[in-house]
Design an enzyme around this catalytic site. Sequence first.
Site, mmCIF file in Angstrom:
data_model
loop_
_atom_site.group_PDB
_atom_site.id
_atom_site.type_symbol
_atom_site.label_atom_id
_atom_site.label_comp_id
_atom_site.label_asym_id
_atom_site.label_seq_id
_atom_site.Cartn_x
_atom_site.Cartn_y
_atom_site.Cartn_z
ATOM 1 N N TYR A 1 0.771 -1.254 0.000
ATOM 2 C CA TYR A 1 0.000 0.000 0.000
ATOM 3 C C TYR A 1 0.801 1.303 0.000
ATOM 4 C CZ TYR A 1 -3.979 -3.049 0.638
ATOM 5 O OH TYR A 1 -4.935 -4.016 0.440
ATOM 6 N N PHE B 1 -10.359 -4.612 11.058
ATOM 7 C CA PHE B 1 -11.443 -4.488 10.091
ATOM 8 C C PHE B 1 -10.945 -4.880 8.718
ATOM 9 C CE2 PHE B 1 -9.366 -0.381 10.522
ATOM 10 C CZ PHE B 1 -9.121 0.005 9.215
HETATM 11 C C1 LIG Z 1 -2.589 -7.914 -3.102
HETATM 12 C C2 LIG Z 1 -3.551 -7.989 -4.296
HETATM 13 C C3 LIG Z 1 -4.871 -7.307 -3.915
HETATM 14 C C4 LIG Z 1 -2.899 -7.233 -5.472
HETATM 15 O O1 LIG Z 1 -3.841 -7.104 -6.541
HETATM 16 P P1 LIG Z 1 -3.396 -6.903 -8.068
HETATM 17 O O2 LIG Z 1 -4.621 -6.575 -8.856
HETATM 18 O O3 LIG Z 1 -2.556 -8.009 -8.472
HETATM 19 O O4 LIG Z 1 -2.491 -5.561 -7.976
HETATM 20 P P2 LIG Z 1 -2.087 -4.592 -9.192
HETATM 21 O O5 LIG Z 1 -2.025 -5.392 -10.468
HETATM 22 O O6 LIG Z 1 -2.954 -3.390 -9.222
HETATM 23 O O7 LIG Z 1 -0.609 -4.193 -8.716
HETATM 24 C C5 LIG Z 1 -0.174 -2.873 -8.558
HETATM 25 C C6 LIG Z 1 1.300 -2.881 -8.198
HETATM 26 O O8 LIG Z 1 1.453 -3.406 -6.872
HETATM 27 C C7 LIG Z 1 2.365 -4.496 -6.870
HETATM 28 N N1 LIG Z 1 1.866 -5.495 -5.938
HETATM 29 C C8 LIG Z 1 0.631 -6.008 -5.891
HETATM 30 N N2 LIG Z 1 0.551 -6.901 -4.899
HETATM 31 C C9 LIG Z 1 1.747 -6.946 -4.308
HETATM 32 C C10 LIG Z 1 2.273 -7.698 -3.211
HETATM 33 N N3 LIG Z 1 1.525 -8.579 -2.558
HETATM 34 N N4 LIG Z 1 3.546 -7.495 -2.862
HETATM 35 C C11 LIG Z 1 4.322 -6.603 -3.540
HETATM 36 N N5 LIG Z 1 3.860 -5.861 -4.593
HETATM 37 C C12 LIG Z 1 2.592 -6.045 -4.958
HETATM 38 C C13 LIG Z 1 2.312 -5.022 -8.293
HETATM 39 O O9 LIG Z 1 3.487 -5.736 -8.640
HETATM 40 C C14 LIG Z 1 2.146 -3.759 -9.093
HETATM 41 O O10 LIG Z 1 3.415 -3.127 -9.212
HETATM 42 P P3 LIG Z 1 3.919 -2.422 -10.590
HETATM 43 O O11 LIG Z 1 2.874 -1.372 -10.884
HETATM 44 O O12 LIG Z 1 5.250 -1.867 -10.221
HETATM 45 O O13 LIG Z 1 3.924 -3.502 -11.592
HETATM 46 C C15 LIG Z 1 -3.834 -9.456 -4.701
HETATM 47 O O14 LIG Z 1 -2.626 -10.078 -5.028
HETATM 48 C C16 LIG Z 1 -4.560 -10.274 -3.648
HETATM 49 O O15 LIG Z 1 -5.768 -10.291 -3.625
HETATM 50 N N6 LIG Z 1 -3.822 -10.991 -2.752
HETATM 51 C C17 LIG Z 1 -4.413 -11.865 -1.762
HETATM 52 C C18 LIG Z 1 -5.344 -11.136 -0.776
HETATM 53 C C19 LIG Z 1 -4.677 -9.941 -0.149
HETATM 54 O O16 LIG Z 1 -3.573 -10.006 0.323
HETATM 55 N N7 LIG Z 1 -5.387 -8.797 -0.140
HETATM 56 C C20 LIG Z 1 -4.947 -7.571 0.472
HETATM 57 C C21 LIG Z 1 -5.658 -7.429 1.773
HETATM 58 S S1 LIG Z 1 -5.043 -6.144 2.750
#
Ligand SMILES: CC(C)(COP(=O)(O)OP(=O)(O)OC[C@H]1O[C@@H](n2cnc3c(N)ncnc32)[C@H](O)[C@@H]1OP(=O)(O)O)[C@@H](O)C(=O)NCCC(=O)NCCS
Length: 388
Positions: free
Chosen positions: A103, A388
């Site tokens: 984030y 939350f």
């Molecule tokens: C974390 C999550 C929401 C990311 O969603 P996503 O649609 O793949 O993210 P995006 O494609 O918009 O990625 C945006 C950027 O963030 C980075 N990023 C996304 N998830 C990341 C992670 N877990 N760790 C490190 N970097 C991450 C991506 O590499 C990308 O970087 P770039 O723009 O330099 O290429 C998804 O992997 C997920 O649902 N994970 C499991 C549940 C979870 O952890 N949810 C978060 C709850 S707080």
Amino acid sequence: MRRAFGASLPTDEELAASREITEFDRTLAFFDGPEIVATAGIFSYELTVPGGLLPCAGVTRVSVLSTHRRRGLLTAMMRRQLDDIHERGEPLAALYASEAPIYGRFGYGLATYQASVEVQRAHATFGKTASANEQLSLVDVATAVPAFTRAWEQSTRGQPGMLRLDERWVRNLLADLELHREGASPHYRVLYQDDTGPSGFAIYRIKMDWDASGPNGTLRLEMLIAASPEAYAALWRHVLGVDLTARVTAEMRPIDEPLRFLLADSRQPKTRVEDGLWVRLVDVLKALAGRRYAVDDRLVFGVRDQFCPWNRGRIELQGGPNGAQARSTTASPDLELDAADLGAVYLSGNRFWTLQRAGRITELRQGAVARADAMFAADRVPWCPSHF
Ligand SMILES: CC(C)(COP(=O)(O)OP(=O)(O)OC[C@H]1O[C@@H](n2cnc3c(N)ncnc32)[C@H](O)[C@@H]1OP(=O)(O)O)[C@@H](O)C(=O)NCCC(=O)NCCS
């Protein structure tokens, strides 16, 4: 969302508990055909900040299915959410991160810490004897909801990092879902009352175990909230006094847990520090003007903000214990930093000094970091006890 988190699908009991707190008009989903492939939500909270209480969007339920990850769906949801929060005039957003690297790019800074603790009962002798007026009772849910809500309300005042929770939320805390038991007992709910009424509570479960030497149970403390030192000591005495248990464990405790100073053995509780709330100043001007400061001073920040360009530029903060103003300026900056860094220091959970050491903040006028630290200091370590 449950699939993205590697969990089982929700039961009817879980859905019913969730329905009461869900804000459908702030809930997002991406569809691929009829299938939901990504989700995000917001809870409309109020957050205690040093010297005040401000609207805060609690970002939650963020998930992207593994088949659709790394295509920008999270980024699109963050965009939509932050634009919506900004339009509504909420100065702050906050969240708990599943993984720390996610984030920061969206301007969230690590703002509070929390402790995972364990106390061995054999080492839990109290330094002083108990006072006589300890008013504790085990209560049912119907009694607990209004009483715990009142105790929460009293505890929220003056504790930066705490979210206001109404009865809806307290019912949710007390839902006692099978999912959360993990082999332990149902909830025990303990209320502390004094002359003023309910002013503290504890919620816990017991996981019984026996071995060759006898009872070896664990009391899993889910929450202990106290509005006064008397309530705090009485509730800890209670949880550490439950028979047949060998230890008390708890998550999300304050990192400066006063219990250490109540016990004869100050090496208890054994503590592991973890990250807590991530805070985003969605509207930097409003957020800075919305808290109070320890000493009167004036600082100019050069703010960088990749994701929310409306915050970019030079911002003059003039503030002290009785009020604060923030406005755009052309004056030369004292400090240069990202909006995420302002999020990290906002609740006084980090020092500007620490971020400068980490190379995140540039001091453009000598002494500005020390002045900023003196200004942003608060009398309590920020703590958010609710998830939350
Ligand atoms: C974390 C999550 C929401 C990311 O969603 P996503 O649609 O793949 O993210 P995006 O494609 O918009 O990625 C945006 C950027 O963030 C980075 N990023 C996304 N998830 C990341 C992670 N877990 N760790 C490190 N970097 C991450 C991506 O590499 C990308 O970087 P770039 O723009 O330099 O290429 C998804 O992997 C997920 O649902 N994970 C499991 C549940 C979870 O952890 N949810 C978060 C709850 S707080």
